[in-house]
Design a protein around this motif. Structure first.
Motif, PDB file in Angstrom:
ATOM      1  N   THR A  95       0.859  -1.181   0.000  1.00  0.00           N
ATOM      2  CA  THR A  95       0.000   0.000   0.000  1.00  0.00           C
ATOM      3  C   THR A  95       0.897   1.233   0.000  1.00  0.00           C
ATOM      4  O   THR A  95       2.117   1.124   0.177  1.00  0.00           O
ATOM      5  CB  THR A  95      -0.881   0.036   1.263  1.00  0.00           C
ATOM      6  OG1 THR A  95      -0.027   0.127   2.423  1.00  0.00           O
ATOM      7  CG2 THR A  95      -1.761  -1.203   1.367  1.00  0.00           C
ATOM      8  N   LYS A  96       0.296   2.397  -0.161  1.00  0.00           N
ATOM      9  CA  LYS A  96       1.078   3.631  -0.137  1.00  0.00           C
ATOM     10  C   LYS A  96       1.779   3.794   1.217  1.00  0.00           C
ATOM     11  O   LYS A  96       2.959   4.109   1.284  1.00  0.00           O
ATOM     12  CB  LYS A  96       0.185   4.828  -0.430  1.00  0.00           C
ATOM     13  CG  LYS A  96       0.940   6.118  -0.592  1.00  0.00           C
ATOM     14  CD  LYS A  96       0.061   7.228  -1.079  1.00  0.00           C
ATOM     15  CE  LYS A  96       0.903   8.477  -1.289  1.00  0.00           C
ATOM     16  NZ  LYS A  96       0.196   9.531  -1.972  1.00  0.00           N
ATOM     17  N   ALA A  97       1.050   3.531   2.299  1.00  0.00           N
ATOM     18  CA  ALA A  97       1.645   3.618   3.636  1.00  0.00           C
ATOM     19  C   ALA A  97       2.740   2.565   3.807  1.00  0.00           C
ATOM     20  O   ALA A  97       3.787   2.830   4.408  1.00  0.00           O
ATOM     21  CB  ALA A  97       0.572   3.444   4.700  1.00  0.00           C
ATOM     22  N   GLY A  98       2.506   1.370   3.283  1.00  0.00           N
ATOM     23  CA  GLY A  98       3.508   0.312   3.356  1.00  0.00           C
ATOM     24  C   GLY A  98       4.765   0.676   2.595  1.00  0.00           C
ATOM     25  O   GLY A  98       5.885   0.392   3.052  1.00  0.00           O
ATOM     26  N   ILE A 104      10.525   2.378   2.614  1.00  0.00           N
ATOM     27  CA  ILE A 104      11.625   3.300   2.317  1.00  0.00           C
ATOM     28  C   ILE A 104      12.279   3.792   3.596  1.00  0.00           C
ATOM     29  O   ILE A 104      13.507   3.848   3.703  1.00  0.00           O
ATOM     30  CB  ILE A 104      11.131   4.458   1.424  1.00  0.00           C
ATOM     31  CG1 ILE A 104      10.756   3.890   0.056  1.00  0.00           C
ATOM     32  CG2 ILE A 104      12.182   5.546   1.305  1.00  0.00           C
ATOM     33  CD1 ILE A 104       9.995   4.843  -0.825  1.00  0.00           C
ATOM     34  N   ALA A 105      11.472   4.135   4.600  1.00  0.00           N
ATOM     35  CA  ALA A 105      12.026   4.576   5.882  1.00  0.00           C
ATOM     36  C   ALA A 105      12.873   3.463   6.504  1.00  0.00           C
ATOM     37  O   ALA A 105      13.951   3.716   7.052  1.00  0.00           O
ATOM     38  CB  ALA A 105      10.901   4.986   6.821  1.00  0.00           C
ATOM     39  N   ARG A 142      18.546   1.593   7.837  1.00  0.00           N
ATOM     40  CA  ARG A 142      19.481   0.483   7.930  1.00  0.00           C
ATOM     41  C   ARG A 142      20.700   0.611   7.020  1.00  0.00           C
ATOM     42  O   ARG A 142      21.534  -0.288   6.996  1.00  0.00           O
ATOM     43  CB  ARG A 142      18.754  -0.827   7.622  1.00  0.00           C
ATOM     44  CG  ARG A 142      17.969  -1.264   8.827  1.00  0.00           C
ATOM     45  CD  ARG A 142      16.864  -2.206   8.485  1.00  0.00           C
ATOM     46  NE  ARG A 142      16.145  -2.593   9.681  1.00  0.00           N
ATOM     47  CZ  ARG A 142      15.272  -1.830  10.310  1.00  0.00           C
ATOM     48  NH1 ARG A 142      14.998  -0.628   9.870  1.00  0.00           N
ATOM     49  NH2 ARG A 142      14.662  -2.259  11.397  1.00  0.00           N
ATOM     50  N   THR A 143      20.791   1.673   6.280  1.00  0.00           N
ATOM     51  CA  THR A 143      21.918   1.812   5.363  1.00  0.00           C
ATOM     52  C   THR A 143      22.660   3.105   5.613  1.00  0.00           C
ATOM     53  O   THR A 143      22.076   4.106   6.015  1.00  0.00           O
ATOM     54  CB  THR A 143      21.450   1.779   3.894  1.00  0.00           C
ATOM     55  OG1 THR A 143      20.514   2.829   3.690  1.00  0.00           O
ATOM     56  CG2 THR A 143      20.817   0.450   3.553  1.00  0.00           C
ATOM     57  N   ASP A 144      23.951   3.061   5.370  1.00  0.00           N
ATOM     58  CA  ASP A 144      24.764   4.269   5.508  1.00  0.00           C
ATOM     59  C   ASP A 144      25.475   4.603   4.198  1.00  0.00           C
ATOM     60  O   ASP A 144      26.349   5.441   4.154  1.00  0.00           O
ATOM     61  CB  ASP A 144      25.772   4.121   6.651  1.00  0.00           C
ATOM     62  CG  ASP A 144      26.630   2.867   6.512  1.00  0.00           C
ATOM     63  OD1 ASP A 144      26.407   2.095   5.568  1.00  0.00           O
ATOM     64  OD2 ASP A 144      27.521   2.665   7.353  1.00  0.00           O
ATOM     65  N   VAL A 145      25.099   3.891   3.149  1.00  0.00           N
ATOM     66  CA  VAL A 145      25.684   4.113   1.817  1.00  0.00           C
ATOM     67  C   VAL A 145      24.553   4.178   0.799  1.00  0.00           C
ATOM     68  O   VAL A 145      23.388   4.024   1.141  1.00  0.00           O
ATOM     69  CB  VAL A 145      26.672   2.984   1.446  1.00  0.00           C
ATOM     70  CG1 VAL A 145      27.881   3.004   2.357  1.00  0.00           C
ATOM     71  CG2 VAL A 145      25.996   1.630   1.520  1.00  0.00           C
TER      72      VAL A 145
END
Length: 129
Positions: free
Chosen positions: A16-19, A24-25, A30-33
């Motif tokens: 869904t749009k919320a999902g 993305i959040a 969880r990523t720094d690159v």
């Protein structure tokens, strides 16, 4: 720093749009690159998450589903599919990865031309019958 190919975390989100926003959040936390998202079905069942990823400025590569034989003895799940998609993208030259097809006018024109070709083939088949 994590090694390439290491599983950092696994989670499931609704389509869904919320999902997609939560997805993305979750990725960004969880990523720094820079991130390359490997998505199956970017023009069908993965279209909404693909659009959300691209809108947020993340790169997307389209991968094909793993063959059935690859999960015949271990089963099938979203987590296994996600790992397989990521491994598929990791195993290829970055410049040769498939990118999602464009949307908008270009997609509409492609659909129109494909439909016209099918109608033309059907018309010829009807005449021949």
């Amino acid at each position: 720093m994590r090694g390439a190919g290491a599983t950092v975390d696994i989670a499931a989100f609704p389509a869904t749009k919320a999902g997609n926003t939560r997805t993305i959040a979750w990725i960004i936390r969880r990523t720094d690159v820079s991130v390359l998202a490997a998505v199956e079905g970017t023009s069908s069942h993965g279209a909404s998450v693909t659009a959300a990823l691209l809108e947020k400025g993340l790169e997307v590569a389209e991968v094909r589903p793993a063959p059935r034989s690859s999960h015949a003895h271990v089963g099938k799940s979203d987590a296994l599919d996600a790992k397989a998609a990521a491994r598929t993208a990791l195993g290829r030259d970055y410049n040769r990865l498939a990118r999602p097809r464009r949307t908008g006018r270009r997609a509409a024109l492609r659909i129109l031309l494909t439909s016209r070709s099918i109608i033309d083939q059907q018309r010829t088949a009807n005449r021949n019958a």
